[in-house]
Scaffold this motif. Structure first.
Motif, mmCIF file in Angstrom:
data_model
loop_
_atom_site.group_PDB
_atom_site.id
_atom_site.type_symbol
_atom_site.label_atom_id
_atom_site.label_comp_id
_atom_site.label_asym_id
_atom_site.label_seq_id
_atom_site.Cartn_x
_atom_site.Cartn_y
_atom_site.Cartn_z
ATOM 1 N N GLU A 39 41.112 -9.761 -44.833
ATOM 2 C CA GLU A 39 41.257 -8.508 -44.091
ATOM 3 C C GLU A 39 40.715 -7.336 -44.889
ATOM 4 N N SER A 40 40.964 -7.319 -46.190
ATOM 5 C CA SER A 40 40.472 -6.227 -47.033
ATOM 6 C C SER A 40 38.952 -6.193 -47.050
ATOM 7 N N ASP A 43 37.705 -5.104 -43.554
ATOM 8 C CA ASP A 43 37.910 -3.669 -43.375
ATOM 9 C C ASP A 43 36.873 -2.869 -44.151
ATOM 10 N N GLU A 44 36.614 -3.259 -45.392
ATOM 11 C CA GLU A 44 35.639 -2.556 -46.224
ATOM 12 C C GLU A 44 34.239 -2.691 -45.638
ATOM 13 N N LEU A 46 33.382 -3.281 -42.485
ATOM 14 C CA LEU A 46 33.292 -2.511 -41.243
ATOM 15 C C LEU A 46 33.176 -1.023 -41.534
ATOM 16 N N PHE A 47 33.994 -0.536 -42.457
ATOM 17 C CA PHE A 47 33.990 0.883 -42.775
ATOM 18 C C PHE A 47 32.646 1.301 -43.371
#
Length: 88
Positions: A39-40, A43-44, A46-47
């Protein structure tokens, strides 16, 4: 998917709490760690794809209060009392 065995150093109390957390959820510690890492990374990724800071340029005119100091102006704005800002 190939699994890899690894060693990490973690605070003993934190590790014990984490193991109890996994037990309460009926999951293996490895499964929760793997999900968290995944997930980390997602998330990174995607961001960083959504926001490229090199594309932005800040262009603004500084605000100079007509009276008082900038600190006074910021305090009034922060307190939400913008009706009290002098408009001379």
């Amino acid at each position: 998917m190939t699994k890899v065995k690894t060693s990490i150093y973690v605070d003993r109390e934190l590790w014990d709490r984490f193991r109890r957390y996994a037990l309460k959820r009926g999951k293996e510690v490895s499964q929760i760690l793997e999900e968290s890492i995944n997930e980390s990374i997602i998330d990174e990724d995607l961001f960083s794809e959504m926001v490229d800071y090199t594309d932005y340029e800040i262009d603004f005119e500084p605000v100079k209060p007509r009276q008082g100091t900038v600190s006074d102006l910021v305090r009034v704005m922060r307190d939400g009392t913008s009706g009290n800002i002098s408009r001379q």
